[in-house]
Design a protein around this motif. Structure first.
Motif, PDB file in Angstrom:
ATOM      1  N   ASN A   1       0.869  -1.173   0.000  1.00  0.00           N
ATOM      2  CA  ASN A   1       0.000   0.000   0.000  1.00  0.00           C
ATOM      3  C   ASN A   1       0.909   1.228   0.000  1.00  0.00           C
ATOM      4  N   LEU A   2       0.902   1.987  -1.097  1.00  0.00           N
ATOM      5  CA  LEU A   2       1.829   3.108  -1.223  1.00  0.00           C
ATOM      6  C   LEU A   2       1.324   4.382  -0.551  1.00  0.00           C
ATOM      7  N   ARG A   3       0.163   4.328   0.062  1.00  0.00           N
ATOM      8  CA  ARG A   3      -0.258   5.448   0.903  1.00  0.00           C
ATOM      9  C   ARG A   3       0.371   5.340   2.286  1.00  0.00           C
ATOM     10  N   THR A   4       0.432   4.111   2.794  1.00  0.00           N
ATOM     11  CA  THR A   4       0.911   3.907   4.162  1.00  0.00           C
ATOM     12  C   THR A   4       2.310   3.305   4.221  1.00  0.00           C
ATOM     13  N   GLY A   5       2.757   2.692   3.111  1.00  0.00           N
ATOM     14  CA  GLY A   5       4.048   2.025   3.118  1.00  0.00           C
ATOM     15  C   GLY A   5       4.003   0.634   3.720  1.00  0.00           C
ATOM     16  N   SER A   6       2.809   0.129   3.978  1.00  0.00           N
ATOM     17  CA  SER A   6       2.675  -1.183   4.608  1.00  0.00           C
ATOM     18  C   SER A   6       2.538  -2.282   3.562  1.00  0.00           C
ATOM     19  N   CYS A   7       2.957  -3.480   3.933  1.00  0.00           N
ATOM     20  CA  CYS A   7       2.760  -4.650   3.088  1.00  0.00           C
ATOM     21  C   CYS A   7       1.360  -5.186   3.375  1.00  0.00           C
ATOM     22  N   CYS A   8       0.472  -5.112   2.373  1.00  0.00           N
ATOM     23  CA  CYS A   8      -0.914  -5.515   2.609  1.00  0.00           C
ATOM     24  C   CYS A   8      -1.183  -6.959   2.197  1.00  0.00           C
ATOM     25  N   ARG A   9      -0.238  -7.605   1.517  1.00  0.00           N
ATOM     26  CA  ARG A   9      -0.378  -9.032   1.226  1.00  0.00           C
ATOM     27  C   ARG A   9       0.998  -9.633   0.994  1.00  0.00           C
ATOM     28  N   PHE A  10       1.219 -10.806   1.589  1.00  0.00           N
ATOM     29  CA  PHE A  10       2.490 -11.510   1.463  1.00  0.00           C
ATOM     30  C   PHE A  10       2.210 -12.891   0.888  1.00  0.00           C
ATOM     31  N   LEU A  11       2.809 -13.177  -0.282  1.00  0.00           N
ATOM     32  CA  LEU A  11       2.576 -14.454  -0.950  1.00  0.00           C
ATOM     33  C   LEU A  11       3.903 -15.202  -1.077  1.00  0.00           C
ATOM     34  N   PRO A  12       4.248 -16.018  -0.102  1.00  0.00           N
ATOM     35  CA  PRO A  12       5.489 -16.793  -0.198  1.00  0.00           C
ATOM     36  C   PRO A  12       5.301 -17.962  -1.152  1.00  0.00           C
ATOM     37  N   PHE A  13       6.156 -18.049  -2.160  1.00  0.00           N
ATOM     38  CA  PHE A  13       6.003 -19.128  -3.131  1.00  0.00           C
ATOM     39  C   PHE A  13       7.237 -20.017  -3.193  1.00  0.00           C
ATOM     40  N   GLY A  14       8.424 -19.398  -3.227  1.00  0.00           N
ATOM     41  CA  GLY A  14       9.636 -20.198  -3.133  1.00  0.00           C
ATOM     42  C   GLY A  14      10.433 -20.342  -4.406  1.00  0.00           C
ATOM     43  N   GLU A  15       9.851 -20.007  -5.569  1.00  0.00           N
ATOM     44  CA  GLU A  15      10.577 -20.113  -6.832  1.00  0.00           C
ATOM     45  C   GLU A  15      10.887 -18.708  -7.338  1.00  0.00           C
ATOM     46  N   THR A  16      12.158 -18.452  -7.652  1.00  0.00           N
ATOM     47  CA  THR A  16      12.600 -17.117  -8.063  1.00  0.00           C
ATOM     48  C   THR A  16      11.691 -16.517  -9.128  1.00  0.00           C
ATOM     49  N   ILE A  17      11.279 -15.275  -8.893  1.00  0.00           N
ATOM     50  CA  ILE A  17      10.367 -14.563  -9.791  1.00  0.00           C
ATOM     51  C   ILE A  17      11.198 -13.678 -10.712  1.00  0.00           C
ATOM     52  N   THR A  18      10.999 -13.805 -12.014  1.00  0.00           N
ATOM     53  CA  THR A  18      11.816 -13.058 -12.971  1.00  0.00           C
ATOM     54  C   THR A  18      11.052 -11.965 -13.707  1.00  0.00           C
ATOM     55  N   CYS A  19       9.717 -12.047 -13.755  1.00  0.00           N
ATOM     56  CA  CYS A  19       8.941 -11.011 -14.444  1.00  0.00           C
ATOM     57  C   CYS A  19       7.496 -11.034 -13.956  1.00  0.00           C
ATOM     58  N   LEU A  20       6.823  -9.893 -14.118  1.00  0.00           N
ATOM     59  CA  LEU A  20       5.444  -9.733 -13.657  1.00  0.00           C
ATOM     60  C   LEU A  20       4.644  -8.924 -14.664  1.00  0.00           C
ATOM     61  N   SER A  21       3.353  -9.212 -14.742  1.00  0.00           N
ATOM     62  CA  SER A  21       2.410  -8.368 -15.465  1.00  0.00           C
ATOM     63  C   SER A  21       1.096  -8.413 -14.698  1.00  0.00           C
ATOM     64  N   ILE A  22       0.428  -7.256 -14.570  1.00  0.00           N
ATOM     65  CA  ILE A  22      -0.760  -7.178 -13.717  1.00  0.00           C
ATOM     66  C   ILE A  22      -1.882  -6.442 -14.437  1.00  0.00           C
ATOM     67  N   ASP A  23      -3.089  -6.984 -14.348  1.00  0.00           N
ATOM     68  CA  ASP A  23      -4.310  -6.280 -14.732  1.00  0.00           C
ATOM     69  C   ASP A  23      -4.915  -5.771 -13.427  1.00  0.00           C
ATOM     70  N   TRP A  24      -4.723  -4.482 -13.148  1.00  0.00           N
ATOM     71  CA  TRP A  24      -5.141  -3.935 -11.855  1.00  0.00           C
ATOM     72  C   TRP A  24      -6.663  -3.897 -11.723  1.00  0.00           C
ATOM     73  N   ASN A  25      -7.367  -3.805 -12.834  1.00  0.00           N
ATOM     74  CA  ASN A  25      -8.825  -3.761 -12.760  1.00  0.00           C
ATOM     75  C   ASN A  25      -9.408  -5.130 -12.431  1.00  0.00           C
ATOM     76  N   ALA A  26      -8.864  -6.162 -13.054  1.00  0.00           N
ATOM     77  CA  ALA A  26      -9.333  -7.521 -12.778  1.00  0.00           C
ATOM     78  C   ALA A  26      -8.674  -8.108 -11.538  1.00  0.00           C
ATOM     79  N   ARG A  27      -7.607  -7.447 -11.045  1.00  0.00           N
ATOM     80  CA  ARG A  27      -6.845  -7.926  -9.890  1.00  0.00           C
ATOM     81  C   ARG A  27      -6.242  -9.299 -10.181  1.00  0.00           C
TER      82      ARG A  27
END
Length: 404
Positions: A104-130
């Motif tokens: 959350n960039l208003r408060t600087g807090s981590c609002c969700r933590f998703l531990p997965f364990g496999e190195t993440i190399t890239c991301l793409s997000i549809d913010w409207n569909a979440r």
């Protein structure tokens, strides 16, 4: 059923229709042709149909600024605007520790933590569909529901042998494109003889086809023309356009200077590339470089465009051998540097840029007596150079990030 709006004035010249992404009409307003977009925001607030949180107004694929004239976007005295809602500015970062953190960039807090364990190399997000699509070091793509924090599907194929470097997707069409290249190495010569680009069906998880045998540093997909989608890909020295339908290479053009980052404006059929102290503006139809200007950045880490205001924002290292991270803002109409901002030195690198809020998200690595600590994220004002937020939570290196 009545649509929220107001009665037209006698000299009103434009009818402005505001709809959400589901095409539900939120308001119809009659305004003078010299009105700015800010007038639409005022009308939306007065009708009380919009909750009190951040919204983005889009027209023709562009994010509108409050100072934009509505007349510039009219067709036959009508302006069609799409409203996108965002409860709060946020970011998602992925690390070599395999953890996703939603901030959350208003408060600087981590609002969700998703531990997965496999190195993440890239991301793409549809913010409207979440919905989020992530690429990992094990060459598997994973589809996520951000609100529930669950992995919906894994997408894999034995022909994918190199590390996933970038990914884009269209959630409405349930289609994704991924690109492979050896991470942190020359992308002009991939280490695999097979296809380095892949087309995926997100609904079934099916690998549709592989295409292209070029290295991939970054890619951008034109989703605006259903049935005739294209992908623009760059390696270290080339731009290449592919058809997603056939997988065929439509054209290829070489750049006399290295390409380290790319941003694309599909509605205008234009692109901007940056690398080794050179920024180039390209026309994609009948591909050619139409403008070139020099900059002080020898290695570009991230590049973003504010197409409405014609501003280009890049972050990177100014001089080889020096660990000083800068952020530059250019007017790419005339190549004038509007701002040069020092962000910091040491093991600091940029992972994402928000050109509209003029912010940079950077990761700082730290070592103490050979003991490695997790990267600390800092959100900077790209003009003032001041850290606005400090985000702590990763246990290793931050590999990628996306700002809403």
């Amino acid at each position: 059923m009545a649509v929220p709006g107001h009665k037209p004035s006698i000299d009103a010249a434009l009818q402005v229709t505001v709809s959400d992404i589901a095409a539900k009409v939120l308001g119809v307003f009659h305004l003078k042709d010299d009105c700015q977009v800010a007038a639409v925001r005022c009308q939306l607030e007065e009708t009380s149909v919009i909750p009190n949180f951040d919204v983005h107004l889009l027209c023709g694929g562009r994010v509108l600024e409050d100072t934009d004239l509505l007349a510039a976007f009219q067709r036959d005295h009508h302006v069609e605007i799409t409203l996108l809602r965002s409860p709060q500015p946020c970011a998602v970062t992925g690390g070599s520790d395999g953890d996703f953190l939603v901030w959350n960039l208003r408060t600087g807090s981590c609002c969700r933590f998703l531990p997965f364990g496999e190195t993440i190399t890239c991301l793409s997000i549809d913010w409207n569909a979440r919905i989020m699509l992530s690429g990992h070091a094990d060459t598997i793509l994973r589809l996520w529901d951000l609100d529930r924090g669950v992995c919906l599907r894994e997408l894999a194929d034995g022909s994918i042998q190199s590390m996933l470097r970038c990914v884009e997707f269209n959630w409405n069409a349930k289609v994704a494109v991924s690109g492979c290249a050896a991470f942190a190495s020359c992308c002009a010569f991939p280490k695999t003889n097979g296809a380095t680009l892949a087309l995926w069906d997100l609904a079934s998880g099916r690998y549709i086809q592989g295409f292209g045998s070029c290295g991939v540093r970054s890619l951008s997909v034109d989703w605006t023309s259903p049935g005739s989608e294209h992908a623009l890909v760059n390696d270290d020295v080339h731009l290449r356009m592919f058809s997603l339908d056939s997988g065929c290479l439509l054209w290829e053009i070489a750049s006399a200077s290295p390409i380290q980052a790319m941003a694309v404006d599909w509605p205008a059929q234009g692109a901007v590339t940056a690398g080794s102290s050179v920024i180039k503006v390209w026309k994609l139809h009948g591909p050619r470089c139409i403008q070139e200007f020099s900059c002080d950045c020898t290695h570009v880490q991230e590049l973003a465009m504010d197409w409405t205001s014609r501003r280009c924002i890049a972050s990177g290292i100014r001089s080889r051998g020096q660990r000083e991270l800068f952020c530059w803002t250019w007017n790419f109409e005339d190549g004038q540097c509007l701002h040069e901002t020092f962000l910091g030195c040491g093991q600091l690198r940029c992972v994402a840029i928000d050109p509209y809020r003029q912010q940079c998200l950077c990761a700082m690595s730290d070592e103490d007596d050979n003991e490695l600590f997790g990267d600390v994220l800092k959100l900077y004002d790209s003009v003032e150079g001041q850290p606005m937020l400090v985000l702590e939570g990763h246990t290793d290196h931050v590999m990628c990030g996306v700002l809403s």
